[in-house]
Design an enzyme around this catalytic site. Structure first.
Site, PDB file in Angstrom:
ATOM      1  N   TYR A 295      38.948  51.606  32.006  1.00 15.94           N
ATOM      2  CA  TYR A 295      39.386  51.661  31.020  1.00 15.94           C
ATOM      3  C   TYR A 295      38.054  50.338  30.377  1.00 15.94           C
ATOM      4  O   TYR A 295      37.271  50.822  28.994  1.00 15.94           O
ATOM      5  CB  TYR A 295      40.669  50.739  31.034  1.00 15.94           C
ATOM      6  CG  TYR A 295      40.523  49.979  29.713  1.00 15.94           C
ATOM      7  CD1 TYR A 295      40.268  51.134  28.621  1.00 15.94           C
ATOM      8  CD2 TYR A 295      41.891  48.914  29.898  1.00 15.94           C
ATOM      9  CE1 TYR A 295      41.146  50.534  27.211  1.00 15.94           C
ATOM     10  CE2 TYR A 295      42.030  48.765  28.512  1.00 15.94           C
ATOM     11  CZ  TYR A 295      42.082  49.534  26.895  1.00 15.94           C
ATOM     12  OH  TYR A 295      42.150  48.408  25.927  1.00 15.94           O
TER      13      TYR A 295
ATOM     14  N   SER B  11      39.614  57.008  42.185  1.00 13.30           N
ATOM     15  CA  SER B  11      40.651  57.092  42.233  1.00 13.30           C
ATOM     16  C   SER B  11      41.837  56.482  40.977  1.00 13.30           C
ATOM     17  O   SER B  11      43.468  56.622  40.793  1.00 13.30           O
ATOM     18  CB  SER B  11      40.943  55.560  42.920  1.00 13.30           C
ATOM     19  OG  SER B  11      40.514  54.240  43.011  1.00 13.30           O
TER      20      SER B  11
ATOM     21  N   LYS C 121      45.086  47.430  39.958  1.00 13.58           N
ATOM     22  CA  LYS C 121      45.518  46.750  39.172  1.00 13.58           C
ATOM     23  C   LYS C 121      46.715  46.787  39.316  1.00 13.58           C
ATOM     24  O   LYS C 121      46.758  46.237  37.690  1.00 13.58           O
ATOM     25  CB  LYS C 121      44.668  46.604  37.578  1.00 13.58           C
ATOM     26  CG  LYS C 121      44.797  47.989  36.804  1.00 13.58           C
ATOM     27  CD  LYS C 121      44.140  47.922  35.812  1.00 13.58           C
ATOM     28  CE  LYS C 121      44.680  49.360  34.744  1.00 13.58           C
ATOM     29  NZ  LYS C 121      44.391  49.519  33.644  1.00 13.58           N
TER      30      LYS C 121
ATOM     31  N   SER D  14      41.196  37.766  36.417  1.00 10.07           N
ATOM     32  CA  SER D  14      42.707  38.167  35.174  1.00 10.07           C
ATOM     33  C   SER D  14      43.794  36.469  35.131  1.00 10.07           C
ATOM     34  O   SER D  14      43.379  35.691  35.504  1.00 10.07           O
ATOM     35  CB  SER D  14      43.706  38.740  35.943  1.00 10.07           C
ATOM     36  OG  SER D  14      45.295  38.877  35.626  1.00 10.07           O
TER      37      SER D  14
ATOM     38  N   TYR E 136      48.651  41.380  43.759  1.00  8.94           N
ATOM     39  CA  TYR E 136      47.448  41.813  43.033  1.00  8.94           C
ATOM     40  C   TYR E 136      47.061  40.408  42.343  1.00  8.94           C
ATOM     41  O   TYR E 136      45.917  40.302  42.399  1.00  8.94           O
ATOM     42  CB  TYR E 136      47.865  42.555  41.908  1.00  8.94           C
ATOM     43  CG  TYR E 136      46.792  42.765  40.369  1.00  8.94           C
ATOM     44  CD1 TYR E 136      46.305  43.282  40.598  1.00  8.94           C
ATOM     45  CD2 TYR E 136      47.473  41.224  39.632  1.00  8.94           C
ATOM     46  CE1 TYR E 136      44.681  42.981  39.621  1.00  8.94           C
ATOM     47  CE2 TYR E 136      46.236  42.028  38.800  1.00  8.94           C
ATOM     48  CZ  TYR E 136      45.284  43.211  38.678  1.00  8.94           C
ATOM     49  OH  TYR E 136      44.562  42.365  37.496  1.00  8.94           O
TER      50      TYR E 136
ATOM     51  N   LYS F 261      43.078  38.545  42.723  1.00  7.54           N
ATOM     52  CA  LYS F 261      41.549  37.695  42.147  1.00  7.54           C
ATOM     53  C   LYS F 261      41.671  36.597  42.183  1.00  7.54           C
ATOM     54  O   LYS F 261      40.691  35.825  42.292  1.00  7.54           O
ATOM     55  CB  LYS F 261      43.190  38.288  40.318  1.00  7.54           C
ATOM     56  CG  LYS F 261      43.055  39.460  39.822  1.00  7.54           C
ATOM     57  CD  LYS F 261      42.288  40.150  39.891  1.00  7.54           C
ATOM     58  CE  LYS F 261      41.819  41.603  39.206  1.00  7.54           C
ATOM     59  NZ  LYS F 261      40.574  42.014  39.617  1.00  7.54           N
TER      60      LYS F 261
ATOM     61  N   ARG G 270      51.779  37.936  24.537  1.00  8.82           N
ATOM     62  CA  ARG G 270      50.787  37.242  24.787  1.00  8.82           C
ATOM     63  C   ARG G 270      49.570  37.560  24.457  1.00  8.82           C
ATOM     64  O   ARG G 270      50.251  37.861  22.376  1.00  8.82           O
ATOM     65  CB  ARG G 270      51.044  39.226  25.643  1.00  8.82           C
ATOM     66  CG  ARG G 270      51.661  39.173  27.056  1.00  8.82           C
ATOM     67  CD  ARG G 270      52.406  38.732  28.297  1.00  8.82           C
ATOM     68  NE  ARG G 270      52.758  38.321  29.451  1.00  8.82           N
ATOM     69  CZ  ARG G 270      54.100  38.116  29.235  1.00  8.82           C
ATOM     70  NH1 ARG G 270      54.091  36.419  28.255  1.00  8.82           N
ATOM     71  NH2 ARG G 270      54.949  38.986  30.126  1.00  8.82           N
TER      72      ARG G 270
ATOM     73  N   PRO H  65      62.343  40.628  36.826  1.00  8.91           N
ATOM     74  CA  PRO H  65      61.635  40.199  37.266  1.00  8.91           C
ATOM     75  C   PRO H  65      59.795  39.215  37.696  1.00  8.91           C
ATOM     76  O   PRO H  65      59.183  40.524  37.466  1.00  8.91           O
ATOM     77  CB  PRO H  65      62.029  40.572  38.895  1.00  8.91           C
ATOM     78  CG  PRO H  65      62.463  41.573  38.822  1.00  8.91           C
ATOM     79  CD  PRO H  65      62.603  42.344  37.412  1.00  8.91           C
ATOM     80  N   GLY H  66      59.757  38.649  37.152  1.00  7.34           N
ATOM     81  CA  GLY H  66      58.101  37.868  37.248  1.00  7.34           C
ATOM     82  C   GLY H  66      57.664  37.393  36.187  1.00  7.34           C
ATOM     83  O   GLY H  66      56.553  36.994  36.175  1.00  7.34           O
ATOM     84  N   ASP H  67      58.237  38.551  35.104  1.00  6.97           N
ATOM     85  CA  ASP H  67      57.717  38.295  33.629  1.00  6.97           C
ATOM     86  C   ASP H  67      57.880  36.607  33.285  1.00  6.97           C
ATOM     87  O   ASP H  67      58.953  35.917  33.367  1.00  6.97           O
ATOM     88  CB  ASP H  67      58.591  38.854  33.380  1.00  6.97           C
ATOM     89  CG  ASP H  67      57.249  40.611  32.926  1.00  6.97           C
ATOM     90  OD1 ASP H  67      56.612  41.043  33.884  1.00  6.97           O
ATOM     91  OD2 ASP H  67      58.460  40.938  31.814  1.00  6.97           O
TER      92      ASP H  67
END
Ligand SMILES: NC(=O)c1ccc[n+]([C@@H]2O[C@H](COP(=O)([O-])OP(=O)(O)OC[C@H]3O[C@@H](n4cnc5c(N)ncnc54)[C@H](O)[C@@H]3O)[C@@H](O)[C@H]2O)c1
Length: 347
Positions: free
Chosen positions: A20, A43, A93, A133, A157, A161, A239, A301-303
């Protein structure tokens, strides 16, 4: 600094070239006069991208199908092409998948980076731009986020990074001939304004705008909004969405800096402006003329509640600033989505 040939524009190797962000960067680099060589193992992308790039640029893409983890293949690529700098996009990603398959993520994202750097070193190429990121900031203590904020990772992930940045810092410390540019992307969205290339997620999209786009085009019935009880103006997550074409221009600026001046840098690439989930949904509905039905569901969860960049350092060091606002991001995403409702697969 490694000397550059004086006669021609530099040649840039893009890893993950048909993905992308890389495909948009490929066009931006060509428009700026650079020569581009692409490598990808498909991939997470389609060979169809190459035809679209040819159509848009009028040039046959110079492309090598290989994995960046394949040392022999990478040596072959550096042997066949005189590469002046690398932009290393190639990586897996998906945050959730990284938790389920940590070895795949460490192996591909870090193994690929190390193998690429080894091939570069063996061929005297020591300039690299790395796709990092905003995830490296974890849950930031305050906003907007500056590059000197504390770093942390909550999933494999994000670790790839953080460790990727560390590998490049260590390389520069061991040998100052290495020049590295780490670009911490915020939330890339949108598409090329031709509607011929764009984001084409496999399976269920992990990110908000591609999901909204698939609801708008009728591929998915409704959007789930994860939580409306965050400490943000409307309760939904905020965001820093950045147009992928602006992001592509950020890579051109980063390469110019690496090629023209000594030293290494780490910068945020964001707009500095945050939008909530509901603001994005409303903007997309306006751009597409379609209703976006949604349900509020529990937090994921995690946001984190909110995340947006201080983009001042990128402006200062690279002379780069995002140009496009949310309405343009939605309009370009929608053009891509409705002209290619099933992405590249239906081409
Ligand atoms: N899209 C985002 O939201 C975002 C945000 C921050 C950082 N990034 C990073 O930017 C980079 C590009 O992201 P994207 O959104 O364009 O993703 P993408 O999946 O569209 O592009 C990555 C490309 O790399 C290729 N690839 C993966 N492993 C490879 C390997 N071993 N050898 C050769 N090619 C390989 C894939 O086929 C794909 O074409 C990635 O490093 C990603 O982690 C993306």
């Amino acid at each position: 600094m490694t000397p550059l040939p004086s006669t021609s524009m530099p040649t840039i190797l893009l890893t993950g070239a048909t993905g992308y962000i890389a495909s948009h960067t490929w066009l931006a680099l060509q428009a700026a006069g650079f020569q581009v060589v692409g490598v990808d193992d498909f991939s997470n992308s389609s060979p169809e991208v190459l035809g679209r790039l040819q159509e848009l640029s009028g040039q046959a893409p110079v492309f090598e199908r290989a994995s960046v983890c394949d040392a022999a293949a990478m040596a072959g690529i550096f042997g066949r092409h005189r590469i002046d700098a690398v932009v290393h996009f190639a990586a897996f990603k998906a945050v959730g998948e990284s938790t389920a398959k940590p070895l795949d993520y460490y192996g591909n994202n870090l193994g690929g980076l190390v193998t690429t750097c080894q091939a570069m070193r063996a061929h005297g190429c020591q300039r690299i731009v790395f796709s990092s990121s905003a995830t490296v900031y974890g849950d930031p203590a305050s906003l907007p986020i500056r590059e000197d904020f504390a770093l942390s990772a909550t999933n494999p992930y994000g670790q790839t990074k953080l460790i990727g940045e560390t590998i490049l810092r260590d390389l520069g410390a061991a040998d100052p001939q290495w020049q590295t540019g780490c670009l911490r992307y915020f939330n890339p969205v949108g598409a090329h304004d031709s509607g011929r290339i764009g984001e084409d997620p496999r399976g269920t999209p992990n990110n908000l705008m591609p999901y909204v786009a698939q609801v708008a085009v009728g591929r998915r019935p409704r959007l789930s909004v994860f939580g409306n009880d965050y400490a943000t103006p409307d309760g939904t997550g905020v965001r820093d969405y950045i147009h992928v074409v602006d992001l592509a221009e950020g890579h051109v600026a980063a390469l110019r800096r690496l090629l023209d001046a000594p030293g290494s840098f780490t910068v945020n690439l964001g707009t500095g402006r945050g939008y909530s989930v509901l603001e994005l949904v409303a903007a997309y509905a306006r751009a597409s003329g379609r209703e976006i039905p949604y349900d509020i569901v529990p937090r994921r969860p995690g946001d984190i509640a909110a995340c947006y960049a201080d983009p001042a350092l990128a402006q200062q060091l690279l002379g780069w600033q995002a140009q496009h606002g949310l309405d343009r991001m939605c309009a370009d995403s929608w053009r891509w989505q409705h002209l290619n409702p099933h992405g590249f697969a239906a081409a």
